[in-house]
Design a protein around this motif. Sequence first.
Motif, PDB file in Angstrom:
ATOM      1  N   SER A   1       3.367  -5.558  -5.043  1.00  0.00           N
ATOM      2  CA  SER A   1       3.351  -4.450  -5.133  1.00  0.00           C
ATOM      3  C   SER A   1       4.596  -3.979  -3.931  1.00  0.00           C
ATOM      4  O   SER A   1       4.859  -4.141  -2.745  1.00  0.00           O
ATOM      5  CB  SER A   1       2.431  -4.487  -4.959  1.00  0.00           C
ATOM      6  OG  SER A   1       1.500  -4.557  -3.320  1.00  0.00           O
TER       7      SER A   1
ATOM      8  N   THR B   1       2.621   2.223   6.985  1.00  0.00           N
ATOM      9  CA  THR B   1       2.303   1.102   6.201  1.00  0.00           C
ATOM     10  C   THR B   1       2.246   0.064   6.189  1.00  0.00           C
ATOM     11  O   THR B   1       2.556  -0.549   7.800  1.00  0.00           O
ATOM     12  CB  THR B   1       2.896   1.368   4.621  1.00  0.00           C
ATOM     13  OG1 THR B   1       4.616   1.329   4.905  1.00  0.00           O
ATOM     14  CG2 THR B   1       2.825   3.176   3.989  1.00  0.00           C
TER      15      THR B   1
ATOM     16  N   ASN C   1       4.763  11.728  -1.259  1.00  0.00           N
ATOM     17  CA  ASN C   1       6.621  11.032  -1.076  1.00  0.00           C
ATOM     18  C   ASN C   1       6.688  12.126   0.879  1.00  0.00           C
ATOM     19  O   ASN C   1       7.532  11.432   1.980  1.00  0.00           O
ATOM     20  CB  ASN C   1       7.905  11.517  -1.375  1.00  0.00           C
ATOM     21  CG  ASN C   1       6.739  10.536  -2.768  1.00  0.00           C
ATOM     22  OD1 ASN C   1       6.655   9.085  -2.672  1.00  0.00           O
ATOM     23  ND2 ASN C   1       7.051  11.109  -3.655  1.00  0.00           N
TER      24      ASN C   1
ATOM     25  N   ARG D   1       0.912   2.687  -0.790  1.00  0.00           N
ATOM     26  CA  ARG D   1       1.589   3.757  -1.244  1.00  0.00           C
ATOM     27  C   ARG D   1       1.338   4.913  -0.160  1.00  0.00           C
ATOM     28  O   ARG D   1       0.387   4.636   0.412  1.00  0.00           O
ATOM     29  CB  ARG D   1       0.760   4.100  -2.618  1.00  0.00           C
ATOM     30  CG  ARG D   1       0.834   3.288  -3.304  1.00  0.00           C
ATOM     31  CD  ARG D   1      -0.145   2.815  -5.058  1.00  0.00           C
ATOM     32  NE  ARG D   1      -1.441   3.104  -4.681  1.00  0.00           N
ATOM     33  CZ  ARG D   1      -2.318   3.380  -5.610  1.00  0.00           C
ATOM     34  NH1 ARG D   1      -2.275   4.017  -6.065  1.00  0.00           N
ATOM     35  NH2 ARG D   1      -3.362   2.954  -4.970  1.00  0.00           N
TER      36      ARG D   1
END
Length: 181
Positions: free
Chosen positions: A109, A126, A116, A112
């Motif tokens: 994965s 992240t 953006n 997210r």
Amino acid sequence: MERIVVVGAGQAAGWAVSTLRQEGFTGEIHVVSDENQIFYERPPLSKQVLSKEATYDSLNLFSPEQIDAFSIHLHKPDRATQIDRVSQQVTLESGKVLAYDKLLIATGSRARVPANTWKDIPNVVTLRDVQDCERLAKRLDTAQSVAIVGGGWIGLEIAATARKQGKTVDVFEYAERLCAR
């Protein structure tokens, strides 16, 4: 000789390569990874490694000798940018083109972010790979407070690590309860 190209080099890719060799596959195996570290477990990044209770080397699924025994062609750090299913070729960011008989996409994965534009904010980090963990650890060293967007396992483990370091932590989750997914 049959050739398998594996795009990705995380846990699933590592076990696939190991299984192929254990089951007697003698053809070429090419592994494409956008990271330098390959065949490692990611879950401990959010707690054990981030809190310095474990090292990056402890994440490895296989020893260097085992990886050598797999007799694979590593393409790292490099990224697959195009797959041509008709001609059975994968184009890499470096410009290399790998022909394949079989293709395994094991990229996992991706992290997210709510928008953006957040990717351009210096304090937004992240956590998906070793580099992200290193970046987050540096930020935590100097942070007094931490806001975590996402109340899943990774977010909560990061929150626990930050609290253990004495940081003020706020967790934001849009679902009705934590770990709902």
